[in-house]
Design an enzyme around this catalytic site. Structure first.
Site, PDB file in Angstrom:
ATOM      1  N   ASP A 396      39.330  44.406  44.914  1.00 38.99           N
ATOM      2  CA  ASP A 396      39.711  43.847  43.671  1.00 38.99           C
ATOM      3  C   ASP A 396      40.830  43.360  43.524  1.00 38.99           C
ATOM      4  O   ASP A 396      41.847  44.470  43.968  1.00 38.99           O
ATOM      5  CB  ASP A 396      38.503  44.110  42.674  1.00 38.99           C
ATOM      6  CG  ASP A 396      39.351  45.411  41.802  1.00 38.99           C
ATOM      7  OD1 ASP A 396      40.182  45.810  42.303  1.00 38.99           O
ATOM      8  OD2 ASP A 396      38.635  46.101  41.097  1.00 38.99           O
ATOM      9  N   ILE A 397      41.178  42.732  42.337  1.00 43.99           N
ATOM     10  CA  ILE A 397      42.565  42.166  42.184  1.00 43.99           C
ATOM     11  C   ILE A 397      43.049  43.261  41.151  1.00 43.99           C
ATOM     12  O   ILE A 397      42.338  43.612  40.082  1.00 43.99           O
ATOM     13  CB  ILE A 397      42.702  40.749  41.544  1.00 43.99           C
ATOM     14  CG1 ILE A 397      42.098  39.883  42.473  1.00 43.99           C
ATOM     15  CG2 ILE A 397      43.987  40.493  41.170  1.00 43.99           C
ATOM     16  CD1 ILE A 397      41.807  38.457  42.196  1.00 43.99           C
ATOM     17  N   ASN A 404      44.548  36.707  33.193  1.00 48.14           N
ATOM     18  CA  ASN A 404      43.760  35.936  32.334  1.00 48.14           C
ATOM     19  C   ASN A 404      44.456  35.929  31.107  1.00 48.14           C
ATOM     20  O   ASN A 404      44.545  34.867  30.262  1.00 48.14           O
ATOM     21  CB  ASN A 404      42.420  36.284  32.290  1.00 48.14           C
ATOM     22  CG  ASN A 404      41.416  36.092  33.350  1.00 48.14           C
ATOM     23  OD1 ASN A 404      41.718  34.837  33.921  1.00 48.14           O
ATOM     24  ND2 ASN A 404      40.414  36.836  33.767  1.00 48.14           N
ATOM     25  N   THR A 427      40.454  36.975  57.958  1.00 47.55           N
ATOM     26  CA  THR A 427      39.453  37.574  58.720  1.00 47.55           C
ATOM     27  C   THR A 427      39.252  36.665  59.895  1.00 47.55           C
ATOM     28  O   THR A 427      39.422  35.727  60.074  1.00 47.55           O
ATOM     29  CB  THR A 427      38.181  37.581  57.767  1.00 47.55           C
ATOM     30  OG1 THR A 427      38.055  36.263  57.371  1.00 47.55           O
ATOM     31  CG2 THR A 427      38.483  38.498  56.571  1.00 47.55           C
ATOM     32  N   ARG A 428      38.286  37.302  60.933  1.00 46.99           N
ATOM     33  CA  ARG A 428      37.921  36.676  61.998  1.00 46.99           C
ATOM     34  C   ARG A 428      36.620  36.072  61.780  1.00 46.99           C
ATOM     35  O   ARG A 428      36.000  36.171  60.789  1.00 46.99           O
ATOM     36  CB  ARG A 428      37.654  37.924  63.135  1.00 46.99           C
ATOM     37  CG  ARG A 428      38.906  38.361  63.624  1.00 46.99           C
ATOM     38  CD  ARG A 428      38.618  39.838  64.276  1.00 46.99           C
ATOM     39  NE  ARG A 428      38.156  40.659  63.187  1.00 46.99           N
ATOM     40  CZ  ARG A 428      37.999  42.144  63.262  1.00 46.99           C
ATOM     41  NH1 ARG A 428      38.514  42.526  64.554  1.00 46.99           N
ATOM     42  NH2 ARG A 428      37.532  42.940  62.237  1.00 46.99           N
ATOM     43  N   GLU A 439      36.207  39.826  39.670  1.00 42.39           N
ATOM     44  CA  GLU A 439      37.255  39.884  40.706  1.00 42.39           C
ATOM     45  C   GLU A 439      36.993  40.755  41.736  1.00 42.39           C
ATOM     46  O   GLU A 439      38.070  40.991  42.408  1.00 42.39           O
ATOM     47  CB  GLU A 439      38.628  40.117  39.659  1.00 42.39           C
ATOM     48  CG  GLU A 439      38.720  41.621  39.474  1.00 42.39           C
ATOM     49  CD  GLU A 439      38.004  41.756  37.947  1.00 42.39           C
ATOM     50  OE1 GLU A 439      38.437  42.931  37.397  1.00 42.39           O
ATOM     51  OE2 GLU A 439      37.259  41.071  37.521  1.00 42.39           O
ATOM     52  N   LYS A 446      30.723  43.497  61.200  1.00 40.80           N
ATOM     53  CA  LYS A 446      29.451  43.722  62.146  1.00 40.80           C
ATOM     54  C   LYS A 446      30.031  44.797  63.436  1.00 40.80           C
ATOM     55  O   LYS A 446      30.949  44.280  64.126  1.00 40.80           O
ATOM     56  CB  LYS A 446      28.703  42.533  62.427  1.00 40.80           C
ATOM     57  CG  LYS A 446      27.394  43.079  63.326  1.00 40.80           C
ATOM     58  CD  LYS A 446      26.660  41.557  63.436  1.00 40.80           C
ATOM     59  CE  LYS A 446      25.494  42.115  64.426  1.00 40.80           C
ATOM     60  NZ  LYS A 446      24.714  40.567  64.627  1.00 40.80           N
TER      61      LYS A 446
END
Length: 521
Positions: A396-397, A404, A427-428, A439, A446
């Site tokens: 998360d951020i 905000n 990512t692949r 957030e 896998k």
């Protein structure tokens, strides 16, 4: 021939009506269920977050009040203050206290502000000795404390905050007490009373014994509801959200949170009936949108009866299949390929579009374009059912609330989309990215172990921290990693470990990746 033609027209018209109606009903049912689930989840999440917010605000308020009273005690310990100074202190902290008074070691009032307080058959004033149990506790323990709410003899529901006074030599010389009248205007009551909800939601608070100490209906104050399962849960120190039924038999979406400073419980309730109107509006909208299409199909069917016998026969066969649960999208696709009738093609294109739209609504996050929490739950359960090895990254951020608060929620939304895009770029193709909620995001890898997950997480974390965000400067993220273990009994165990690792990353200073270790739980 005439009669034969009429029968075909009627059959075609009925088939068209049935097809459109069944499609509309499927669309209505699935959309209705999806909207109902989304609204339910949103109300539960919003109520939980608000209950947590009120609990944290209450906790912080009482902590600050205690610190404030401690400062006054130290000032008095160094040099006695005058009545004027105490009045000024109360005026400066009017939001904290409704009254202030000091006593000596025997419980005799030395100073009091306002100068006279009607709190018993007698008026409290300087020189009077207080002998109630709370005063005895303050003088005996010589420690700061916040009392449980209690009804004073004046009828006020009060909370007493007490702090000992020590002189420069460390000798105990008395106490300074501040009172909060829960039924009168002060900052604590405003925290509990003035909330953000624009619907039928309400907030109430119970003390550690299960008595109601704040309720929008003042008649319910001091009522004991300790036997209610939801109250028992929150008084065990737990926070969360669930659907519940009150002692009066009303159904609610409930969020609850525990106030650590006092042992109170904050509960936010929204009637479950609040979702009835949106669901009814959805039904009306689907009905009105479907009527024009139904009329158009009937006119076309009447006009082209003699030219569409073959497509109608195929459509009839499909209609027979459509009433059974085994019907699937393949039959729609097959009819679409073999039919040369424009209207029939259009009808099934609409059906296909409806199903695609529903599938996107149910499993895609509308803000970021990533798969949503529902899709995540389905995929991780599938991995679990097939005992497929996988690793999980939760992230998360860092300090997203500040984004905000400083830049506004629109920029906050841009930051979420920015992070989602970088996740997709980093990512692949076989890695699955999700917006888990708020957030918080997740990545499923896998048949990858924690070493592979850590390499990806660090690559993502570094990229984020070096790329300017919509705020004008880079943001940072914290990440936690866990992997599927053969003795795991449910996906929640993997998620819980990843959350614990993420929490550890936060505790260790943020902007870092932590692989779960058994000592984290």
């Amino acid at each position: 021939m005439y009669k034969k033609g009429v029968r075909l027209k009627v059959a075609l018209s009925l088939l068209a009506v049935f097809t459109v109606f069944s499609t509309t009903m499927i669309h209505w049912y699935l959309t209705n269920q999806a909207l109902k689930n989304i609204l339910t989840e949103n109300h539960l999440e919003n109520n939980y977050r608000y209950a947590k917010k009120v609990a944290l605000s209450t906790n912080g308020f009482l902590y600050n009040m205690q610190q404030n009273l401690g400062t006054l005690a130290r000032i008095i310990g160094k040099e006695p203050i005058s009545q004027t100074k105490l009045d000024e202190w109360l005026a400066a902290n009017r939001g904290y206290y409704n009254s202030l008074y000091t006593t000596d070691t025997g419980g005799v009032i030395q100073l009091i502000s306002p100068l006279e307080i009607q709190d018993s058959p007698n008026i409290l004033k300087p020189g009077m000795k207080i002998t109630d149990p709370l005063m005895k506790q303050a003088l005996t323990n010589k420690k700061p404390f916040i009392s449980d709410p209690y009804f004073a003899q004046s009828g006020n529901l009060e909370v007493l905050v007490s702090h000992p006074i020590f002189d420069n030599s460390g000798n105990f010389i008395g106490v300074v007490n501040g009172t909060i009248y829960l039924q009168q205007d002060n900052s604590l009551k405003r925290i509990l009373h003035e909330h953000d909800f624009l619907d039928e939601s309400s907030v109430f608070v119970v003390d550690r014994t299960g008595r109601i100490i704040y309720h929008p209906n003042s008649k319910r104050i001091n009522e004991s509801i300790a036997n209610h399962p939801l109250v028992q849960t929150v008084l065990q120190g737990k926070s969360g959200a669930k659907q519940t039924i009150t002692n009066q038999g009303n159904k609610y979406f409930a969020g609850y949170a525990y106030v650590e400073q006092t042992g109170w419980g904050v509960i936010t309730l929204t009637p479950t009936s609040v979702i009835d109107k949106p669901l009814q509006d959805l039904t009306n909208k689907i009905i009105f949108q479907s009527l024009p299409m139904l009329l158009a199909v009937l006119l076309i069917a009447s006009f082209f009866t003699n030219h569409i016998t073959k497509p109608i026969n195929r459509l009839a066969r499909f209609s027979e299949e459509a009433i059974f649960p085994k019907t699937n999208g393949q039959s729609i696709h097959r009819m679409e390929i073999k039919s040369y009738i424009y209207e029939v093609k259009q009808l099934y294109q609409h059906i296909q579009q409806h199903f695609q739209m529903l599938n996107r609504q149910i499993q895609q996050d509308g803000l970021t374009g990533l798969a949503n929490r529902r899709a995540f739950d389905l995929e991780i359960q599938k991995y679990f059912n097939h005992k497929t090895p996988f690793s999980l990254i939760m992230l998360d951020i860092d300090r997203f609330k500040q984004v905000n608060d400083v830049h506004g929620h629109l920029v906050g939304d841009d930051v979420l989309r920015f992070l989602a895009q970088i996740m997709m770029n980093t990512t692949r193709e076989e890695d699955l990215c999700y917006r888990y909620g708020g957030e918080e995001f997740a990545i499923l890898l896998k048949e990858k172990d924690e070493k592979d997950a850590y390499a990806l997480a660090e690559r993502l974390r570094t990229t984020i921290s070096q790329t300017p965000s919509p705020t004008g400067e880079p943001i940072t993220i914290s990440l936690g990693i866990s992997s599927y273990q053969k003795d795991d009994e449910a996906p929640e165990m993997v998620i819980k470990r990843a959350d614990a690792a993420l929490y550890q990353s936060k505790n260790d200073g943020r902007n870092r990746t932590t692989i779960y270790d058994v000592d984290l739980l």
